[in-house]
Motif scaffolding. Structure first.
Motif, PDB file in Angstrom:
ATOM      1  N   LEU A  74       0.842  -1.201   0.000  1.00 53.73           N
ATOM      2  CA  LEU A  74       0.000   0.000   0.000  1.00 53.73           C
ATOM      3  C   LEU A  74       0.874   1.247   0.000  1.00 53.73           C
ATOM      4  CD1 LEU A  74      -2.873   1.205   0.109  1.00 53.73           C
ATOM      5  CD2 LEU A  74      -2.636   1.218   2.607  1.00 53.73           C
ATOM      6  N   ILE A  78       0.594   4.348  -2.625  1.00 54.45           N
ATOM      7  CA  ILE A  78       0.405   5.731  -2.164  1.00 54.45           C
ATOM      8  C   ILE A  78       1.551   6.600  -2.667  1.00 54.45           C
ATOM      9  CG2 ILE A  78       0.420   7.212  -0.111  1.00 54.45           C
ATOM     10  CD1 ILE A  78      -1.256   5.025   1.300  1.00 54.45           C
ATOM     11  N   ILE A  99      -5.825   1.658  -3.835  1.00 58.75           N
ATOM     12  CA  ILE A  99      -6.386   2.500  -2.768  1.00 58.75           C
ATOM     13  C   ILE A  99      -7.862   2.177  -2.589  1.00 58.75           C
ATOM     14  CG2 ILE A  99      -6.917   4.880  -2.106  1.00 58.75           C
ATOM     15  CD1 ILE A  99      -3.909   4.102  -1.938  1.00 58.75           C
ATOM     16  N   ALA A 140      -5.557   4.220   3.429  1.00 59.59           N
ATOM     17  CA  ALA A 140      -6.011   4.487   2.063  1.00 59.59           C
ATOM     18  C   ALA A 140      -6.994   5.647   2.033  1.00 59.59           C
ATOM     19  CB  ALA A 140      -6.650   3.230   1.474  1.00 59.59           C
TER      20      ALA A 140
END
Length: 199
Positions: A74, A78, A99, A140
């Motif tokens: 993740l 990002i 996300i 997220a």
């Protein structure tokens, strides 16, 4: 023993990272001078400590490698979105999908289970996995909120090589720390001096 960001790198949190957990997450893979890198999520224990420090998991979460890998994945999505936003480029569809997946995968309620002896009860399928999925959803959502807020105009990458951290720009400041600002100014002064000596 837990080591803070400052203890491991000599760097304070980048501007905006204390308010935005997604920005703090993006900055957990740090490039340092001399081709050194520090990964604050490199082990399950480090990932667990990072989540606990931000109130995203209880101390007993016992994050395993699979969950730590999800957190690192993740982070990369990002970082990709932040880099696209800061450079004014289109986002990679896979990063946007990651996300959205993290925000929607989290169970909204404990599932119904049935034990033949004790009867029905509700519980998440795996407590640690549920904790991490909630943390991923929170991170997220914070990334999505930041990217769609007025603050996104201030999102930028640190302007000091080799630093790879992101920050929310304040005024003309384009560095994540005083150390990076000093390094960038020293590099500019050296380049000017070299040009004048060559000319």
């Amino acid at each position: 023993m837990k080591e803070s960001l400052g203890a491991q790198t000599g760097l304070p949190p980048a501007q905006g990272a204390e308010e935005h957990s997604a920005l703090a997450l993006a900055n957990t893979a740090i490039a340092l001078p001399g081709e050194q890198t520090v990964d604050l999520l490199g082990t399950p224990a480090q990932a667990n400590d990072w989540l606990v420090e931000r109130g995203l998991a209880p101390a007993h979460a016992d994050v395993q490698e699979m969950c730590a890998a999800q957190l690192r994945s993740l982070r990369e999505q990002i970082r990709s979105l932040f880099a696209s936003r800061a450079a004014g480029l289109p986002a990679l569809p896979a990063a946007v999908a990651a996300i959205n997946d993290a925000m929607t995968r989290v169970p909204t309620a404990p599932l119904l289970q049935w034990d033949d002896k004790t009867g029905p009860y509700r519980t998440p399928p795996h407590p640690t996995t549920a904790i991490v999925e909630h943390a991923l959803a929170t991170l997220a959502a914070d990334a999505a909120d930041l990217l769609t807020s007025s603050e996104a105009e201030r999102l930028t990458a640190c302007a000091s090589t080799p630093c790879n951290r992101f920050l929310l720009r304040q005024g003309r400041r384009h560095w994540c720390s005083v150390r990076c600002g000093d390094r960038a100014r020293a590099a500019r002064a050296y380049a000017r001096r070299t040009r004048s000596e060559a000319g």
